[in-house]
Design a protein around this motif. Structure first.
Motif, short mmCIF file in Angstrom:
data_model
loop_
_atom_site.label_atom_id
_atom_site.label_comp_id
_atom_site.label_asym_id
_atom_site.label_seq_id
_atom_site.Cartn_x
_atom_site.Cartn_y
_atom_site.Cartn_z
N GLU A 88 82.44 20.00 74.02
CA GLU A 88 81.76 18.74 74.34
C GLU A 88 81.90 17.73 73.21
OE1 GLU A 88 80.40 17.43 77.14
OE2 GLU A 88 81.37 19.20 77.99
N HIS A 95 80.67 30.26 78.57
CA HIS A 95 80.73 28.82 78.29
C HIS A 95 81.94 28.44 77.44
CE1 HIS A 95 76.87 28.23 80.17
NE2 HIS A 95 76.39 29.24 79.47
N SER A 123 79.99 24.14 73.46
CA SER A 123 79.34 23.07 72.69
C SER A 123 80.34 22.33 71.82
CB SER A 123 78.20 23.64 71.85
OG SER A 123 78.68 24.60 70.93
N GLN A 124 81.29 23.05 71.23
CA GLN A 124 82.33 22.40 70.43
C GLN A 124 83.24 21.57 71.33
OE1 GLN A 124 81.26 22.33 67.31
NE2 GLN A 124 83.21 22.95 66.46
#
Length: 126
Positions: free
Chosen positions: A77, A57, A74-75
């Motif tokens: 995003e 990811h 996640s960062q």
């Protein structure tokens, strides 16, 4: 560069490029990773490329001084609308980062795409 922007997602200051070259004298093949874990914050971690496993990811933002820069999914995003600028400030790097013990550490600065702020940081390069 990103298809939706004509600005690179990651840049580096001259000071960052200088510290990268210094680290490469001891570790020629390195990479950067900006995570969302306990050791992140505004400090990108610099690792020997063969000692860090890129996750499924993780997103490659680009390269600075020929060195790849990744960010956790996640960062990414959370930061996808910003341009990251890798800089150097006095201090100690992260415990496992290759800038540790050099009395200078990498620091991530950011600005919104189209904001023109990267131009205000002196000596920024791709």
């Amino acid at each position: 560069m990103d298809e939706t922007h004509d600005e690179p997602r990651v840049l580096a200051t001259d000071q960052a490029l200088e510290l990268i070259r210094e680290i490469q004298q001891d570790h020629p093949d390195i990479l950067f990773h900006q995570s969302g874990g306990c050791c992140d914050g505004s400090s990108p971690m610099c690792y020997p490329a063969n000692e860090f496993m890129i996750g499924n990811h993780d997103v490659k933002l680009g390269e600075i001084g020929g060195v790849p820069v990744y960010i956790s999914g996640s960062q990414f995003e959370a930061w996808k609308h910003t341009q990251l600028i890798i800089d150097v400030v006095p201090g100690r790097g992260g415990m496992f980062s290759l800038d540790n013990g050099r009395e200078r550490r990498f620091l991530t600065r950011s600005c919104l795409f189209g904001g023109g702020e990267a131009c205000m940081i002196p000596s920024v390069r791709q």
